[in-house]
Design a protein around this motif. Structure first.
Motif, PDB file in Angstrom:
ATOM      1  N   ARG A 536      -1.839  -5.363 -12.629  1.00  0.00           N
ATOM      2  CA  ARG A 536      -2.794  -4.635 -11.790  1.00  0.00           C
ATOM      3  C   ARG A 536      -3.908  -5.560 -11.306  1.00  0.00           C
ATOM      4  N   ALA A 537      -4.388  -6.432 -12.221  1.00  0.00           N
ATOM      5  CA  ALA A 537      -5.441  -7.368 -11.832  1.00  0.00           C
ATOM      6  C   ALA A 537      -4.963  -8.310 -10.736  1.00  0.00           C
ATOM      7  N   GLU A 540      -5.026  -6.625  -7.418  1.00  0.00           N
ATOM      8  CA  GLU A 540      -6.362  -6.418  -6.870  1.00  0.00           C
ATOM      9  C   GLU A 540      -7.023  -7.731  -6.463  1.00  0.00           C
ATOM     10  N   ASP A 541      -6.335  -8.835  -6.645  1.00  0.00           N
ATOM     11  CA  ASP A 541      -6.866 -10.123  -6.216  1.00  0.00           C
ATOM     12  C   ASP A 541      -6.749 -10.239  -4.694  1.00  0.00           C
ATOM     13  N   ARG A 545      -3.594  -9.655  -1.580  1.00  0.00           N
ATOM     14  CA  ARG A 545      -3.763  -8.785  -0.403  1.00  0.00           C
ATOM     15  C   ARG A 545      -3.549  -9.584   0.876  1.00  0.00           C
ATOM     16  N   ASP A 581      -2.630   4.280  -5.162  1.00  0.00           N
ATOM     17  CA  ASP A 581      -3.769   3.586  -5.762  1.00  0.00           C
ATOM     18  C   ASP A 581      -4.217   2.412  -4.893  1.00  0.00           C
ATOM     19  N   LEU A 582      -3.249   1.706  -4.334  1.00  0.00           N
ATOM     20  CA  LEU A 582      -3.556   0.544  -3.491  1.00  0.00           C
ATOM     21  C   LEU A 582      -2.826   0.747  -2.158  1.00  0.00           C
TER      22      LEU A 582
END
Length: 990
Positions: A536-537, A540-541, A545, A581-582
């Motif tokens: 997950r981390a 989110e980097d 993305r 979520d993303l």
């Protein structure tokens, strides 16, 4: 008894000298007293042992000494020191009786004593020492000496002045007796008093290996105190010893011994011995031995025995060139001892002089030793354990043993050291290397070491990074990344977990994803600022993305897609990543079933609900092999639809929507509708892709809201909007709003709607009956009047006023009662309304010909127009809704006369406790010139012209309208009082 040692001659000679010069007597007495009370006050055992050692040396045999203390009750305690070796000689006796004239003058290479005064130590505990030897015996006596002196007139006055104190050891006397079997000599010391006995006991208890090391001529010492025997022997087996000895050359004797006494110059030898106990817990005397104890303090944790020149008290080392020379020899021997012990594997840093010296001589010794040690190989190289001179050694600040082991192959001369070793290493001048310099050296070899080597290095640093200063020094530590690069500094790097595929990390490296190589990852890096990169981390980097955004134009878009999907799959399995979520993952370019690259959010999973309900002209099916490899859950989390999807945002400013919401169909219209109520929305959860649902798929699509709790929540839960002043308003969710606008079921009667509404609204499609009530309500179906919005309410009123639609009175009465719950008011009132006529039938009239009857007495006023019946709030709502006045607003309600006050019957008051005590009777009751049966004035006075009217008036005045029938019965049939009262006992009362 034969005078073997010519003691009489010695006595005569000494007495003659004293008689000729009484000052000599005084001088000898003072000198002996100084020795007994001063320099030799606690050296009794040492001096006895030294004499035993000298006797053994003269005999050239290993010596034995037995010290026996016995308490002989009435006679007092006696100490016996028996020794082997050469017996007592006449020269020895003469030496004992002659201050500072040692009999050991010719024993330059063996004797320890050098002044001929050591035997004076016995005077600290006895007045009558006796020496028994195989060659003869001799004794000394304070009493006998005093008697002889008293007989000499020239000495009598001095004896009186000295209060009888005489020099005991100047006058020997004959003695009888022999030493114990096995010994050549025995010294008998009758102890003076209990204090002397206590001193002897203490001195005997203090005897240890030090005595044997100082007097190597003694092989064993036996101590017997009242039958308890302790034996010392084999000291060399318990100590590491380094010794050196030599004889001065003629030139050295002239230079080094020039300022020493004459007899000392005749013995030109020297010796130095250092001893370390095998057992670290053994107590080491912290004084210099020369070679017996002195008062010179020593800070080194080793025993030093050396032939230092002493002052006359034998307590302190005398300054001079001889002492300077022996200091240098002692330093050389000490360095050699440390070299040998270091070679044997001992940690000798504890033996390096540190801190402040304990005295002047100690300071000189330490200085000389520290001059020798830097060039003495007493350290061990961390790399191969080879001996290393301190001047060639290096220590790394803040590095523990494990880290040193890793750095040993990088930094030459590196040695292991603990924090407690720092003073010793500094004293040795060992070069200190700060960790930041070590980091620079590591950077130079970073490319040549595999990631696994770095992991071992980081593991070795685990304890070191506990220190904040150490962590700062390691701030630029090299770290290998998964993509093959090596960067400086762990801060901000991502530590991969076991679930992260290395291939994916390598693929995404060019996008700036700085993930530590899996083979180098270690928790030490986390403590240096790296972030544990759960899947997950990683997602989110910002680098990942960026990779997603670039995926359509990447050199190998499929490799990027596989890398991202593998991380998404790991996040779904380990981090509970949920669809939506993303949402930016929806821009990841994936192959569809036709092989074309399509954003994930425009794809559906084959065989899914999304494929069944979404328009195939708007979405495509994702390639089946991607679903097979990564699984439907990962595909859905990446934005590929399996069902209707969600987007969620918190604290949404309504003037600038976040990207996730901005893409929703018609979202601007919803915002415009709710922005009037506030500027900020709390949590906004919205269903996306509603505009892609096929027209014929709505039954199946809406069924998903009942089956999926997340979709249901997005539909039925209102959105909380916060105004500028903090006021909060709940508004319809975006999903419910959109469905009401685009799915034509809003305003239809719910399958469970009140029958009144069923008559006035269109029925809902049958397939909606399977949805739960909350979902149907959110879709806009009407179950109660409260569910009507403004348009629905206008539609109901229009249909109610349709003259061609038959509506029963019971229906309209129920509807009027429910319209009081209406919250949404239409913009305008209808021109016609349905009312009740005088006969109780429903008719449609102009709204101007209608009144709202909000109290039952106004039902008698048919002259006011058609009646719309409602009570309380419902009356007010209907008046506003239909633009029809209340009856009380169009008529005065004035009575023609006051009537006659009449008491209310007791039975009535018993049945209805709230009725007034009085009512006003009328023959004919006129209100506004209209005849009525009853009335209640604003001051709650009941008026009536008939019994039935009285019952109604009393019930209304008592605010107990349901009691009117009971009251009517009581008025007409008072004989039924008992029956009525019994029944009333069961009526509910407030």
């Amino acid at each position: 008894m034969t005078d073997v040692f010519a003691t009489a001659a010695i006595r005569d000679r000494v007495l003659t000298s004293w008689t000729a010069s009484p000052a000599r007597f005084r001088e000898d007495a003072n000198a002996e007293e100084d020795l007994a009370l001063g320099g030799y006050r606690d050296r009794l055992i040492v001096e006895l042992a030294q004499n035993a050692a000298d006797a053994a040396a003269r005999a050239e045999l290993p010596g034995r000494l037995r010290l026996t203390l016995r308490d002989q009750s009435e006679e007092g305690a006696v100490l016996v020191a028996a020794n082997t070796g050469a017996p007592l000689t006449p020269a020895g006796v003469e030496s004992l009786a002659t201050l500072r004239a040692s009999a050991k003058r010719d024993d330059a290479t063996t004797a320890v004593g050098r002044f001929g005064v050591g035997f004076a130590a016995v005077l600290a505990v006895t007045d009558d020492p006796i020496i028994l030897s195989r060659n003869g015996s001799v004794r000394f006596s304070r009493e006998d000496t005093a008697a002889l002196v008293a007989d000499v007139p020239q000495l009598a006055e001095e004896l009186r002045r000295r209060d009888g104190h005489v020099p005991i050891l100047r006058l020997p006397f004959e003695a009888d007796g022999e030493p114990p079997d096995g010994f050549e000599t025995a010294v008998l010391l009758p102890l003076r008093d209990e204090g002397a006995a206590d001193l002897v006991r203490r001195l005997l208890a203090e005897v240890d290996d030090t005595l044997l090391l100082a007097l190597p001529q003694l092989e064993a010492v036996e101590i017997d105190i009242d039958g308890e025997v302790r034996e010392l022997e084999g000291a060399l087996d318990r100590w590491h010893v380094q010794s050196t000895a030599d004889e001065f050359t003629t030139h050295e004797r002239e230079r080094l011994l020039a300022n020493r006494p004459t007899e000392e110059r005749s013995r030109p030898y020297w010796s130095v011995l250092w001893a370390l106990p095998h057992d670290a817990t053994t107590n080491v005397p912290r004084t210099v031995h020369a070679p017996t104890p002195t008062d010179e303090p020593l800070s080194l944790p080793a025993l030093l025995l050396a032939t230092f020149p002493l002052d006359p008290t034998r307590r302190h080392v005398a300054d001079g060139p001889l002492t300077d020379r022996l200091v240098e020899e002692a330093a050389t021997a000490y360095a050699e001892l440390l070299r040998i012990r270091a070679k044997a594997g001992d940690d000798v840093l504890r033996l390096v002089p540190t801190g402040l010296p304990a005295g002047a001589l100690d300071g000189r010794l330490r200085e000389a030793i520290l001059a020798q040690l830097p060039t003495t190989p007493i350290l061990r190289a961390a790399e191969d354990d080879a001996p290393l001179q301190p001047r060639d050694a290096v220590v790394v600040d803040g590095a523990d043993r494990a880290l040193v082991g890793m750095l040993a192959h990088v930094i030459g001369g590196l040695v292991r050291a603990t924090r407690t070793d720092k003073p010793a290493l500094d004293a040795l001048g060992v070069r200190r290397l700060p960790l930041d310099e070590v980091v620079d050296q590591l950077a130079a070899i970073a490319e040549s070491r595999p990631p696994s080597w770095w992991q071992e290095t980081y593991a070795a640093m685990a304890d070191s990074v506990n220190d904040p200063l150490t962590r700062e020094s390691l701030g630029a530590l090299p770290v290998p990344l998964a993509d093959g690069r090596v960067v400086r500094g762990a801060r901000g790097l991502l530590l991969p977990g076991a679930d992260l595929p290395a291939e994916a990390l390598s693929t995404l490296g060019p996008y700036g994803l700085r993930v530590v190589h899996p083979d180098a990852a270690h928790e030490t890096l986390e403590r240096l600022g790296a972030i544990v990169a759960s899947p997950r981390a990683l997602l989110e980097d910002g680098a990942l993305r960026a990779a997603v955004g670039d995926s359509p134009d990447a050199d190998d878009p499929e490799a990027v897609a596989h890398a991202v999907l593998s991380i998404v799959d790991a996040a779904v399995r380990t981090d509970f990543l949920q669809p939506g979520d993303l949402t930016w993952l929806g821009y990841l370019a994936l192959r569809d079933a036709a092989g074309d690259l399509t954003p994930a959010n425009a794809l559906v999973v084959p065989g899914s609900e999304a494929e069944a309900i979404l328009d195939p002209d708007e979405v495509a099916t994702v390639a089946a092999d991607l679903v097979e490899r990564f699984g439907p859950a990962a595909m859905e989390a990446a934005g590929v639809a399996r069902t209707l999807g969600l987007v969620t945002a918190d604290d949404v400013p309504l003037d600038v929507l976040p990207d996730d919401l901005a893409d929703l169909a018609d979202i601007e219209d919803w915002v415009a509708a709710v922005a009037e109520l506030g500027a900020m929305a709390g949590e906004v959860s919205a269903v996306r892709d509603l505009d892609f649902v096929s027209d014929d798929a709505w039954p199946r699509a809406l069924a998903l809201f009942g089956a999926n709790p997340t979709l249901r929540r997005a539909l039925v839960q209102p959105v909380r909007v916060v105004g500028a002043s903090g006021e909060v308003t709940d508004v319809l969710s975006y999903t419910a709003w959109w469905l009401r606008q685009n799915v034509t079921v809003a305003g239809h009667a719910d399958p469970e709607a009140d029958s009144v509404l069923v008559e006035l609204l269109e029925p809902a499609p049958d397939w909606l009956a399977d949805l739960d009530p909350e979902v149907r309500r959110a879709l806009g179906l009407v179950r109660t009047v409260a569910d009507l919005d403004a348009d629905d309410a206008a539609r109901v009123l229009d249909r109610l006023a349709d003259p061609d639609r038959p509506v029963e009175a019971a229906t309209v009465l129920r509807l009027w009662a429910q319209l009081g719950e209406l919250t949404a008011v239409p913009d305008g009132a209808p021109p016609t309304v349905r009312v009740l006529d005088a006969d109780g039938n429903t008719v449609v009239v102009d709204s101007a010909d209608a009144v709202v009857v909000d109290a039952p007495m106004w039902l008698q006023r048919t002259d006011l127009g058609g009646h719309i019946v409602a009570l309380g709030r419902a009356a007010d709502v209907l008046g506003d809704l239909l633009d029809v006045p209340l009856a009380s607003e169009v008529a005065a309600g004035k009575l023609a006369d006051d009537g006659v006050p009449t008491p209310v019957p007791d039975l009535v008051r018993a049945l209805a406790p709230g009725v007034p005590d009085t009512w006003w009777e009328h023959e004919e009751l006129l209100v506004d010139d209209v005849e009525v049966d009853w009335w209640v004035t604003p001051d709650d006075r009941p008026h009536a012209a008939t019994p039935e009217g009285l019952a109604r008036a009393l019930a209304w005045a008592a605010d107990d309208w349901p009691a009117r029938h009971l009251i009517a019965t009581a008025l007409v049939e008072p004989d039924r009082a008992a029956e009525l009262l019994l029944d009333a006992a069961f009526d509910p009362r407030d």
